[in-house]
Scaffold this motif. Structure first.
Motif, PDB file in Angstrom:
ATOM      1  N   PRO A 173       0.813  -1.227   0.000  1.00 18.20           N
ATOM      2  CA  PRO A 173       0.000   0.000   0.000  1.00 18.20           C
ATOM      3  C   PRO A 173       0.843   1.272   0.000  1.00 18.20           C
ATOM      4  O   PRO A 173       0.478   2.261  -0.653  1.00 18.20           O
ATOM      5  N   ASP A 174       1.961   1.255   0.723  1.00 14.54           N
ATOM      6  CA  ASP A 174       2.815   2.450   0.751  1.00 14.54           C
ATOM      7  C   ASP A 174       3.377   2.755  -0.635  1.00 14.54           C
ATOM      8  O   ASP A 174       3.484   3.926  -1.028  1.00 14.54           O
ATOM      9  N   ALA A 175       3.734   1.707  -1.374  1.00 10.05           N
ATOM     10  CA  ALA A 175       4.254   1.909  -2.729  1.00 10.05           C
ATOM     11  C   ALA A 175       3.161   2.433  -3.654  1.00 10.05           C
ATOM     12  O   ALA A 175       3.415   3.294  -4.512  1.00 10.05           O
ATOM     13  N   ILE A 176       1.946   1.927  -3.489  1.00  7.16           N
ATOM     14  CA  ILE A 176       0.823   2.408  -4.302  1.00  7.16           C
ATOM     15  C   ILE A 176       0.566   3.886  -4.025  1.00  7.16           C
ATOM     16  O   ILE A 176       0.383   4.697  -4.953  1.00  7.16           O
ATOM     17  N   LEU A 177       0.545   4.244  -2.755  1.00 10.37           N
ATOM     18  CA  LEU A 177       0.287   5.638  -2.383  1.00 10.37           C
ATOM     19  C   LEU A 177       1.390   6.559  -2.882  1.00 10.37           C
ATOM     20  O   LEU A 177       1.126   7.665  -3.374  1.00 10.37           O
ATOM     21  N   ALA A 178       2.634   6.101  -2.780  1.00 11.36           N
ATOM     22  CA  ALA A 178       3.754   6.922  -3.255  1.00 11.36           C
ATOM     23  C   ALA A 178       3.667   7.135  -4.759  1.00 11.36           C
ATOM     24  O   ALA A 178       3.901   8.258  -5.247  1.00 11.36           O
ATOM     25  N   ARG A 179       3.334   6.100  -5.503  1.00 14.31           N
ATOM     26  CA  ARG A 179       3.245   6.256  -6.953  1.00 14.31           C
ATOM     27  C   ARG A 179       2.132   7.233  -7.342  1.00 14.31           C
ATOM     28  O   ARG A 179       2.297   8.038  -8.263  1.00 14.31           O
ATOM     29  N   ALA A 180       1.011   7.183  -6.640  1.00 16.06           N
ATOM     30  CA  ALA A 180      -0.085   8.105  -6.935  1.00 16.06           C
ATOM     31  C   ALA A 180       0.292   9.541  -6.604  1.00 16.06           C
ATOM     32  O   ALA A 180       0.058  10.461  -7.394  1.00 16.06           O
ATOM     33  N   ALA A 228      -8.942  16.063 -16.132  1.00 17.31           N
ATOM     34  CA  ALA A 228     -10.164  15.693 -15.411  1.00 17.31           C
ATOM     35  C   ALA A 228     -10.378  14.182 -15.421  1.00 17.31           C
ATOM     36  O   ALA A 228     -11.481  13.707 -15.651  1.00 17.31           O
ATOM     37  N   HIS A 229      -9.313  13.436 -15.189  1.00 20.01           N
ATOM     38  CA  HIS A 229      -9.462  11.993 -15.014  1.00 20.01           C
ATOM     39  C   HIS A 229      -8.423  11.500 -14.032  1.00 20.01           C
ATOM     40  O   HIS A 229      -7.571  12.269 -13.579  1.00 20.01           O
ATOM     41  N   ILE A 230      -8.512  10.247 -13.680  1.00 19.88           N
ATOM     42  CA  ILE A 230      -7.620   9.628 -12.705  1.00 19.88           C
ATOM     43  C   ILE A 230      -6.976   8.422 -13.364  1.00 19.88           C
ATOM     44  O   ILE A 230      -7.653   7.615 -14.018  1.00 19.88           O
ATOM     45  N   SER A 231      -5.681   8.288 -13.221  1.00 16.53           N
ATOM     46  CA  SER A 231      -4.962   7.178 -13.847  1.00 16.53           C
ATOM     47  C   SER A 231      -5.251   5.870 -13.112  1.00 16.53           C
ATOM     48  O   SER A 231      -5.735   5.856 -11.975  1.00 16.53           O
ATOM     49  N   THR A 232      -4.923   4.766 -13.761  1.00 11.42           N
ATOM     50  CA  THR A 232      -5.128   3.457 -13.141  1.00 11.42           C
ATOM     51  C   THR A 232      -4.278   3.281 -11.894  1.00 11.42           C
ATOM     52  O   THR A 232      -4.603   2.465 -11.026  1.00 11.42           O
ATOM     53  N   TYR A 233      -3.199   4.065 -11.764  1.00 10.55           N
ATOM     54  CA  TYR A 233      -2.352   3.970 -10.579  1.00 10.55           C
ATOM     55  C   TYR A 233      -2.648   5.078  -9.571  1.00 10.55           C
ATOM     56  O   TYR A 233      -1.885   5.317  -8.634  1.00 10.55           O
ATOM     57  N   GLY A 234      -3.772   5.779  -9.738  1.00 20.09           N
ATOM     58  CA  GLY A 234      -4.284   6.660  -8.707  1.00 20.09           C
ATOM     59  C   GLY A 234      -3.868   8.103  -8.756  1.00 20.09           C
ATOM     60  O   GLY A 234      -4.246   8.884  -7.869  1.00 20.09           O
ATOM     61  N   ALA A 235      -3.129   8.526  -9.765  1.00 20.79           N
ATOM     62  CA  ALA A 235      -2.713   9.925  -9.867  1.00 20.79           C
ATOM     63  C   ALA A 235      -3.757  10.743 -10.623  1.00 20.79           C
ATOM     64  O   ALA A 235      -4.513  10.209 -11.438  1.00 20.79           O
ATOM     65  N   LEU A 261      -6.275   4.423  -2.298  1.00 24.46           N
ATOM     66  CA  LEU A 261      -6.148   2.988  -2.565  1.00 24.46           C
ATOM     67  C   LEU A 261      -7.378   2.456  -3.287  1.00 24.46           C
ATOM     68  O   LEU A 261      -7.267   1.598  -4.176  1.00 24.46           O
ATOM     69  N   ARG A 262      -8.553   2.965  -2.944  1.00 31.00           N
ATOM     70  CA  ARG A 262      -9.767   2.515  -3.632  1.00 31.00           C
ATOM     71  C   ARG A 262      -9.772   2.970  -5.093  1.00 31.00           C
ATOM     72  O   ARG A 262     -10.255   2.236  -5.971  1.00 31.00           O
ATOM     73  N   LEU A 263      -9.243   4.151  -5.356  1.00 30.68           N
ATOM     74  CA  LEU A 263      -9.145   4.606  -6.748  1.00 30.68           C
ATOM     75  C   LEU A 263      -8.346   3.618  -7.594  1.00 30.68           C
ATOM     76  O   LEU A 263      -8.632   3.421  -8.782  1.00 30.68           O
ATOM     77  N   VAL A 264      -7.326   3.020  -6.992  1.00 32.68           N
ATOM     78  CA  VAL A 264      -6.482   2.070  -7.709  1.00 32.68           C
ATOM     79  C   VAL A 264      -7.128   0.694  -7.777  1.00 32.68           C
ATOM     80  O   VAL A 264      -7.119   0.040  -8.830  1.00 32.68           O
ATOM     81  N   ASP A 265      -7.714   0.258  -6.681  1.00 31.81           N
ATOM     82  CA  ASP A 265      -8.192  -1.121  -6.579  1.00 31.81           C
ATOM     83  C   ASP A 265      -9.574  -1.355  -7.168  1.00 31.81           C
ATOM     84  O   ASP A 265      -9.928  -2.489  -7.492  1.00 31.81           O
ATOM     85  N   ASP A 266     -10.366  -0.294  -7.318  1.00 30.05           N
ATOM     86  CA  ASP A 266     -11.770  -0.445  -7.720  1.00 30.05           C
ATOM     87  C   ASP A 266     -12.021   0.342  -9.016  1.00 30.05           C
ATOM     88  O   ASP A 266     -12.344   1.530  -8.969  1.00 30.05           O
ATOM     89  N   PRO A 267     -11.891  -0.311 -10.184  1.00 32.15           N
ATOM     90  CA  PRO A 267     -12.068   0.412 -11.459  1.00 32.15           C
ATOM     91  C   PRO A 267     -13.433   1.062 -11.603  1.00 32.15           C
ATOM     92  O   PRO A 267     -13.540   2.155 -12.176  1.00 32.15           O
ATOM     93  N   GLY A 268     -14.475   0.403 -11.101  1.00 35.53           N
ATOM     94  CA  GLY A 268     -15.810   0.977 -11.196  1.00 35.53           C
ATOM     95  C   GLY A 268     -15.932   2.264 -10.400  1.00 35.53           C
ATOM     96  O   GLY A 268     -16.545   3.244 -10.865  1.00 35.53           O
ATOM     97  N   TYR A 269     -15.365   2.257  -9.218  1.00 35.45           N
ATOM     98  CA  TYR A 269     -15.394   3.464  -8.385  1.00 35.45           C
ATOM     99  C   TYR A 269     -14.570   4.571  -9.040  1.00 35.45           C
ATOM    100  O   TYR A 269     -14.993   5.737  -9.072  1.00 35.45           O
ATOM    101  N   ARG A 270     -13.393   4.205  -9.568  1.00 34.53           N
ATOM    102  CA  ARG A 270     -12.558   5.204 -10.251  1.00 34.53           C
ATOM    103  C   ARG A 270     -13.318   5.810 -11.423  1.00 34.53           C
ATOM    104  O   ARG A 270     -13.290   7.027 -11.627  1.00 34.53           O
ATOM    105  N   ARG A 271     -14.019   4.987 -12.172  1.00 38.07           N
ATOM    106  CA  ARG A 271     -14.781   5.480 -13.321  1.00 38.07           C
ATOM    107  C   ARG A 271     -15.884   6.447 -12.891  1.00 38.07           C
ATOM    108  O   ARG A 271     -16.105   7.492 -13.526  1.00 38.07           O
ATOM    109  N   SER A 272     -16.549   6.115 -11.780  1.00 40.27           N
ATOM    110  CA  SER A 272     -17.611   7.001 -11.293  1.00 40.27           C
ATOM    111  C   SER A 272     -17.041   8.338 -10.832  1.00 40.27           C
ATOM    112  O   SER A 272     -17.667   9.394 -11.032  1.00 40.27           O
TER     113      SER A 272
END
Length: 239
Positions: A4-11, A89-96, A208-219
């Motif tokens: 999780p720390d690596a995911i957060l750092a990348r975002a 106005a979008h969010i990348s698959t890795y949360g940025a 973390l949810r932005l990265v892990d949940d594509p449906g939520y990220r899309r919404s």
């Protein structure tokens, strides 16, 4: 399971470290930040593609092309007049919250041109699904080495820029002269996005949810793009 720390750092660390000069990234280097001196001869026969966000960074090139690969990419620092780099106005698959170019009269922004061969261009296209590959012309692009171009290829954000208080927000990691709008880091923008979407709870959990949940990220993207503004400069879509 990913750290999780690596995911957060990348975002939050987007658009990642830059050498501050022209360089050549090579897949033969185990350390992405160990880059070679820029070689103008390597640009022959290659396509100049403006990099405005993470594609400027050796770390991101290493992710896209692979450490241990045969790829070598000349990356040339440049200054572009009358444009700025702002948050899309979008969010990348890795949360940025990633970057896009936007017309900005009176602003000179410092960025990079990646010189890509055909195979490298195909790989880059596959990583830029939220963007059109396009060309802009009648521009003032001054490249390191005292050369200039009046046209260049780039990736244009399909959904336009994120709007805050009726305007865009500049990406603070990208230097520019003459800015008159708000400037934020990606970490600050992620907090702003959470506040705008009224997502209750812990901020780490939100990212973390932005990265892990594509449906939520899309919404979330759907809501962020409701009032977004398209790229405000004429361009020709290539593909």
């Amino acid at each position: 399971m990913a750290d999780p720390d690596a995911i957060l750092a990348r975002a939050r660390d987007y658009p990642y470290a830059l050498p501050g000069r022209s360089y050549v990234w090579s897949g033969t280097q185990t350390d992405p930040m160990h880059v070679d001196a820029f070689d103008p001869a390597m640009t022959d026969g290659r396509t100049p593609v403006l990099a405005v966000g993470s594609n400027q960074s050796p770390q991101q090139l290493a992710r896209k092309y692979g450490v241990g690969s045969h790829h070598a990419i000349p990356v040339q620092q440049a200054t572009l007049a009358n444009f700025d780099v702002v948050f899309a106005a979008h969010i990348s698959t890795y949360g940025a919250v990633p970057a896009m170019l936007q017309s900005a009269p009176g602003v000179d922004v410092t960025l990079y041109v990646t010189w890509l061969d055909e195979a490298q261009l195909d790989i880059m296209h596959a990583t830029e699904g939220n963007y059109h590959f396009a060309e802009i012309a009648d521009i003032d692009l001054r490249l390191d080495g005292e050369t200039a171009r009046d046209s260049v290829f780039l990736y244009v954000a399909r959904l336009g820029h994120l709007v805050h208080e009726d305007g865009p927000i500049s990406l603070g990691a990208v230097p520019a002269a003459g800015r008159k709008i708000a400037v934020r880091t990606t970490a600050e923008m992620l907090q702003h996005v959470q506040d705008r979407l009224a997502h209750d709870g812990d901020h780490d959990d939100f990212v973390l949810r932005l990265v892990d949940d594509p449906g939520y990220r899309r919404s979330c993207i759907d809501r962020l793009s409701e009032d977004s503004v398209p790229f405000d400069y004429r361009y020709r879509i290539v593909e």
